[in-house]
Structures are given as structure tokens and as C-alpha cells.
Design a protein around this motif. Structure first.
Motif, PDB file in Angstrom:
ATOM      1  N   ASN A 126       1.145  -1.340   0.038  1.00  0.00           N
ATOM      2  CA  ASN A 126      -0.167  -0.066   0.062  1.00  0.00           C
ATOM      3  C   ASN A 126       1.039   1.200  -0.112  1.00  0.00           C
ATOM      4  O   ASN A 126       1.543   1.035   0.615  1.00  0.00           O
ATOM      5  CB  ASN A 126      -0.873  -0.119   1.178  1.00  0.00           C
ATOM      6  N   GLU A 140       1.529   5.009  -0.352  1.00  0.00           N
ATOM      7  CA  GLU A 140       1.104   6.542  -0.139  1.00  0.00           C
ATOM      8  C   GLU A 140       2.643   7.673   0.400  1.00  0.00           C
ATOM      9  O   GLU A 140       3.334   7.039   0.952  1.00  0.00           O
ATOM     10  CB  GLU A 140       0.112   6.912   1.821  1.00  0.00           C
ATOM     11  N   ARG A 186       6.037   2.086  -9.231  1.00  0.00           N
ATOM     12  CA  ARG A 186       4.576   2.240  -9.540  1.00  0.00           C
ATOM     13  C   ARG A 186       4.179   3.621  -8.944  1.00  0.00           C
ATOM     14  O   ARG A 186       5.036   3.866  -7.540  1.00  0.00           O
ATOM     15  CB  ARG A 186       3.524   1.911  -8.291  1.00  0.00           C
ATOM     16  N   VAL A 238       3.871   6.680  -6.245  1.00  0.00           N
ATOM     17  CA  VAL A 238       4.090   7.149  -4.716  1.00  0.00           C
ATOM     18  C   VAL A 238       2.879   7.898  -5.125  1.00  0.00           C
ATOM     19  O   VAL A 238       3.747   9.556  -4.783  1.00  0.00           O
ATOM     20  CB  VAL A 238       4.760   6.676  -3.988  1.00  0.00           C
ATOM     21  N   MET A 239       1.477   8.559  -4.159  1.00  0.00           N
ATOM     22  CA  MET A 239       1.162  10.039  -4.591  1.00  0.00           C
ATOM     23  C   MET A 239       0.502  10.235  -2.497  1.00  0.00           C
ATOM     24  O   MET A 239       0.563   9.688  -1.783  1.00  0.00           O
ATOM     25  CB  MET A 239      -0.103   9.694  -4.756  1.00  0.00           C
ATOM     26  N   PRO A 281      -3.527   9.170  -1.530  1.00  0.00           N
ATOM     27  CA  PRO A 281      -3.915   8.879  -2.671  1.00  0.00           C
ATOM     28  C   PRO A 281      -5.328   8.408  -2.836  1.00  0.00           C
ATOM     29  O   PRO A 281      -6.220   8.159  -4.151  1.00  0.00           O
ATOM     30  CB  PRO A 281      -3.512   7.228  -2.249  1.00  0.00           C
ATOM     31  N   GLN A 314      -5.358   6.860  -9.645  1.00  0.00           N
ATOM     32  CA  GLN A 314      -4.202   5.673  -9.296  1.00  0.00           C
ATOM     33  C   GLN A 314      -4.708   4.807  -8.376  1.00  0.00           C
ATOM     34  O   GLN A 314      -4.410   5.503  -7.205  1.00  0.00           O
ATOM     35  CB  GLN A 314      -3.114   6.300  -9.826  1.00  0.00           C
ATOM     36  N   ASP A 315      -4.647   3.712  -8.963  1.00  0.00           N
ATOM     37  CA  ASP A 315      -4.402   2.404  -8.155  1.00  0.00           C
ATOM     38  C   ASP A 315      -3.499   2.357  -6.740  1.00  0.00           C
ATOM     39  O   ASP A 315      -2.251   2.427  -6.561  1.00  0.00           O
ATOM     40  CB  ASP A 315      -5.105   1.485  -8.187  1.00  0.00           C
ATOM     41  N   ASN A 316      -3.222   2.664  -5.711  1.00  0.00           N
ATOM     42  CA  ASN A 316      -2.481   3.170  -4.335  1.00  0.00           C
ATOM     43  C   ASN A 316      -2.104   1.618  -4.320  1.00  0.00           C
ATOM     44  O   ASN A 316      -0.825   1.481  -2.996  1.00  0.00           O
ATOM     45  CB  ASN A 316      -2.033   3.811  -3.890  1.00  0.00           C
ATOM     46  N   SER A 317      -2.144   0.795  -4.656  1.00  0.00           N
ATOM     47  CA  SER A 317      -1.189  -0.915  -4.202  1.00  0.00           C
ATOM     48  C   SER A 317      -1.731  -1.831  -5.762  1.00  0.00           C
ATOM     49  O   SER A 317      -1.557  -1.511  -6.193  1.00  0.00           O
ATOM     50  CB  SER A 317      -2.841  -1.304  -3.134  1.00  0.00           C
TER      51      SER A 317
END
Length: 315
Positions: free
Chosen positions: A186, A188, A205, A207-208, A211, A216-219
Motif C-alpha cells: 500500500n 502513500e 508505481r 507513490v502519491m 492516494p 491511480q490505484d495505490n496498491s
């Protein structure tokens, strides 16, 4: 056979021999195995998802090379056999404008190629991004300028806090995970956009921050096939020390990982706090774990020296 025809045949034979020699030299000077050549520059993957990405990449490159060879061949053929001869005026080569079958072919074939590429892209993406409802291990990955924090939210230490590893200017954070178990990450950020990238995963991917407020899917999930240490990097320009924002993934067999988590939960009598990642790995080394595999410090990268007096102007 006329002189000009024999000359052209000789030239074609020489060109073919030179091309074959060039291909042989290209293969031998690299010193690469067949498996390495088929990776086309990608590192060896350590997850089933990485292997799917590598397979897709290999066939995409092969398809592109086939198209390239055809196009290059037509270009060289046109240059070689339809160039203007010095001192001679010859009729133009056969013209194909307004040739409906040919025009349909050059339109339909690229469309078919794009559709095939899209299909395999979608299938691979769907497989790589698939997630199980109940993964074996969950890790909360937090990026911040300019380091990483890894938290196991389902593992509580003896002080009531979740097991956590955080990096510093002098210590590369080590994310310890098990092999052959489904792992969920996960992601973040607490400040700007970072990017979680492990080359051997063939996957990265962003890291926002916040999230829940982006599209965007954060996982994501994966399963690591073998033990080892794999360097991780931030792949998104995030400020002054972006290039130094590294971490390490340490994949241990399930029994070693369970022992690691057990030690991370225990209170260190000298500090009054749960064992750190380095302390737990040091204990495991003393119990017979491989020196490299259970090294208390990262083995794939090292901290950036922030001491401005460490070097002089002359280097």
C-alpha cells in the motif's frame, strides 16, 4: 547472363555474407547467453508477474524487429536497385498509385498489428495488476523526502505499535518480505510524488500524496520466487536528494521471515524499544542465517555521504 546481371549477383552475395558476419559478431562479442539476449536488457525477474512482463516485452521487441527488418529491407532494396545510373536514362520503376488491393493491405495490416498488440497488452496488464482479497502479508510503504518507511499494519509489537522500519541519512531502510507468499504493498507519500521501483520486479508505481484523491490505484501485489537482496529506488524526480532515495527488498524464506517478525515484536532490553530491522537481522545471523541474506545493513546500495567536507574541490 549479362555482365551487369553477374555484377549485381556478386554484390548481393557479398552483401549477404557481410550481413551474416555482422550478425555473428554482434552475438559473440556480447558474451550473452540466449536467455539474456531474449531479455533485451531487462534484469532477471524474481516474481511471476515480472516473468509475464518479460515475456510480453520479448515478443513485442521481436515483432518490432521483424517489422523493422522488412522496412529496412525495402528501403535498401529501393536504394540499391532503383537508383539512377550515371550516364543512363532508364524508365521509372513500376508505379503502384491507385492500387486498391495494395492500399487496403497497407491500411489493414497495421490496424491488425495494433489490435494484436493491444490485446496482449491488456491481458498482461490485467494479470500483473490482479489482487487477491486476502493477501498473506500487507506492507504500508510511505515515501517522504528523501527516504522510506515500511510498516506491517497486521503485526503488532510488544509495545502495542505496529512493526515499522524507517530509513535515515545513515541507514538504508530494508523491507523484509517472505518468498512464495502473496504480498500487498500500500503506497502513500507524505509530501510530493515519489515512485516505488524494484528493477527485479519489472514493475514500478507512483507513490502519491493523498492516494484517495487521485485516479491511480495505490496498491499492488506480487509473489517473490527466490531469496535474495534487491535494490529499490525512487523513480520520480522528487527534489534535491532524489537520486539517493534508495531502499532494499530482502526476500527471506517463510520460516526466516516468521522468525524476523517474531524478533521485531520483541522488546530490546538495552533500548526498551522493539528490535529494529538491523537488530533482528543481527540476531538471526547469530542463529546461523546466511551472512549476506541476514546482513543488518543493505548490501545492494549504500547511504549518501552528506558531509560536505568529505571531498575537496580537486576531487
Amino acid at each position: 547472363m549479362g555482365v551487369s546481371e553477374r555484377t549485381r549477383g556478386t554484390r548481393r552475395g557479398k552483401a549477404g555474407k557481410l550481413a551474416a558476419l555482422a550478425a555473428l559478431v554482434a552475438l559473440t562479442v556480447t558474451g550473452c547467453s540466449g536467455e539474456e539476449i531474449l531479455r533485451f536488457g531487462w534484469p532477471e525477474g524474481v516474481t511471476p508477474e515480472a516473468e509475464k512482463m518479460r515475456t510480453f516485452w520479448t515478443w513485442s521487441v521481436i515483432a518490432a524487429l521483424v517489422v523493422g527488418v522488412i522496412v529496412w529491407g525495402l528501403i535498401f532494396w529501393s536504394v540499391a536497385f532503383h537508383r539512377k545510373k550515371k550516364g543512363k536514362t532508364e524508365a521509372l520503376p513500376r508505379q503502384f498509385q491507385y492500387n486498391v488491393p495494395l492500399e487496403l493491405f497497407v491500411v489493414v495490416l497495421p490496424v491488425v498489428m495494433v489490435c494484436v498488440l493491444f490485446f496482449f497488452t491488456a491481458v498482461t496488464e490485467q494479470s500483473v495488476l490482479a489482487e487477491e482479497d486476502d493477501p498473506d502479508v500487507v506492507v504500508d510503504v510511505t515515501g517522504f523526502q528523501w527516504n522510506w518507511e515500511f510498516t506491517y499494519p497486521e503485526e503488532e509489537a510488544e509495545n502495542g505499535q505496529p512493526v515499522t522500519t524507517v530509513g535515515s541519512s545513515t541507514e538504508i531502510p530494508i523491507l523484509v518480505v517472505p518468498t512464495h507468499r502473496k504480498i500487498q504493498y500500500n503506497l502513500e507519500s507524505t509530501d510530493v510524488i515519489h515512485s516505488f521501483w524494484v528493477p527485479e520486479f519489472h514493475f514500478k508505481r507512483d507513490v502519491m500524496p493523498h492516494p484517495d484523491k487521485n485516479n491511480q490505484d495505490n496498491s499492488f501485489q506480487n509473489t517473490i520466487d527466490r531469496e535474495g537482496a534487491f535494490v529499490g529506488r525512487c523513480a520520480e524526480l522528487c527534489g534535491t536528494y532524489h537520486a539517493m532515495m534508495n531502499f532494499e527488498v530482502r526476500a527471506l524464506s517463510p520460516d526466516k521471515f516468521d522468525r524476523y517478525i517474531e524478533l521485531r515484536k520483541q522488546i530490546n532490553p538495552d533500548t526498551g524499544q522493539p528490535n529494529t530491522a538491523a537488530e533482528a537481522l543481527s540476531i538471526m545471523q547469530g542463529e546461523g542465517c546466511d551472512e549476506q541474506l541476514c546482513s543488518p545493513v543493505a548490501t545492494t546500495t549504500s547511504p549518501f555521504a552528506t558531509d560536505r567536507t568529505a571531498r575537496t574541490a580537486s576531487g
